[in-house]
Design a protein around this motif. Structure first.
Motif: not given
Length: 407
Positions: A89-108
């Protein structure tokens, strides 16, 4: 929480003893953390699901109405970790910005970070594909800063709101299906079989899912949407309803909504900044009921017969509340459980409601009586869930993705 405390709570409600509680304390009589029957061990060496769970969770709150409810059963009261993945979850400048909620469909399993979108195999968590881009950001619903806007899935395509426009990918391999760069994304999309609705920098816009043509833009601001019965509900500084076919405003109220608007059976559930939980008519916005005698009811999850929400009364202990839905009236309390200083009801299935608890992690309660069945300890501030038929997939803000299921 012992069932005797739940019965005591119901008795207090029946006699009117709870409604008059003042100050900053919770109105839940429970005074201790739940004691689950099973604790999930954080075994990260699991090889995956032997049988891949059925069903899907294609939007952050299951579907375009944001109920947070999947009509499936949990199948087991003693789940284990089936697989584990760490997403940077690191951005290009090294900061941590978090992850979104997950979505699931078609086995993915699909989620976003500050720098792109990632697809994992539902079977074992192996990376399927990854694409670099910059998602739009939205305020977290649990007060931990901004987070990347999550993707949504329909018709085997992943749709994203990005800072450069709106993009559709094929779920199978991440190939770009189309891009619309007329306007930048500014919130969480909502999608139906034939239409994509996206908060943008121009307002809320409707796009065709097949080719990305913009069909209209409504002059209403908001970062989270719900779609039901040909109506789009927009949650921003106000709660606004627009016609899904034309984008014309149907009604609006200055409720100052927080989080996702929820729609079920013609009622719009609004949790506002003042702590009220409000039910409005989807048709004309008329207030049908209001729960304002407690302290901050937030994050409603709505099933066909129940409403689940967190009561956060300030600096004292919070509580998970289960309410019975009442025809033509406000929901009535059924059970409650203390959750210390913070938490959120994250999702519900037919037999289980899942609550994040700030000190204890993810806890599964039985829907009817509120017995704590199992708990997955986690140190993180929130866990977003996708509930499937035979398993669940959760993601923490640090990008830790975990699948639970099996015996």
């Amino acid at each position: 929480m012992p069932s005797t405390l739940r019965r005591t709570f119901l008795g207090m409600v029946a006699t009117g003893s709870v409604a008059g509680i003042a100050g900053c304390s919770s109105s839940c009589p429970d005074d201790g953390a739940p004691d689950p029957s099973h604790t999930v061990e954080p075994d990260i060496d699991s090889s995956g699901f032997e049988t891949v769970p059925d069903g899907s969770w294609p939007l952050p709150r299951f579907d375009a109405t944001n109920t947070g409810y999947a009509p499936v059963g949990m199948e087991t009261t003693t789940p284990s970790v089936r697989w584990h993945a760490d997403i940077s979850t690191s951005s290009g400048d090294g900061e941590t910005t978090g992850a979104s909620a997950v979505v699931v469909a078609d086995g993915t399993v699909v989620l976003t970070t500050a720098t792109g979108v990632v697809a994992l195999s539902l079977r074992d968590g192996e990376e399927q594909w990854q694409r670099d881009l910059t998602p739009a950001t939205v305020p977290s619903v649990v007060d931990i800063g901004d987070e990347p806007a999550p993707p949504v899935i329909a018709n085997s395509r992943v749709f994203l709101a990005t800072t450069d426009g709106i993009t559709a990918f094929e779920v199978a391999d991440g190939a770009v299906a189309w891009r619309n760069t007329d306007t930048a994304g500014a919130g969480v999309p909502a999608v139906t079989d034939d239409a994509l609705f996206v908060p943008t920098t121009d307002g809320v816009a409707k796009f065709a899912t097949d080719d990305g043509r913009r069909q209209w833009t409504a002059t209403a601001d908001g970062t989270r949407l719900a779609v039901a019965d040909d109506t789009v509900i927009i949650a921003g500084q106000e709660i606004v309803a627009v016609d899904a076919a034309t984008g014309e405003v149907q009604w609006e109220h200055s409720d100052r909504p927080e989080g996702y608007p929820v729609v079920s059976d013609g009622t719009v559930y609004v949790s506002n900044t003042y702590g009220d939980l409000i039910g409005r008519s989807l048709t004309d916005g008329t207030e049908q009921w209001r729960l304002d005698d407690r302290r901050s009811l937030e994050f409603p999850v709505v099933t066909p017969d129940s409403v689940y929400a967190i009561e956060r009364p300030g600096e004292s202990a919070s509580a998970t509340f289960a309410f019975d839905r009442v025809e033509n009236g406000p929901p009535e309390p059924r059970w409650c459980s203390e959750v210390n200083l913070g938490g959120a009801v994250t999702a519900a299935a037919d037999d289980t409601v899942f609550t994040f608890q700030s000190d204890d992690g993810l806890t599964a309660f039985t829907t009817r009586l509120g017995e704590a069945v199992w708990q997955y300890p986690t140190e993180y501030q929130a866990v977003s869930l996708a509930v499937l038929d035979g398993g669940i997939v959760g993601v923490s803000p640090d990008g830790t993705v975990v699948a639970l299921g099996g015996e």
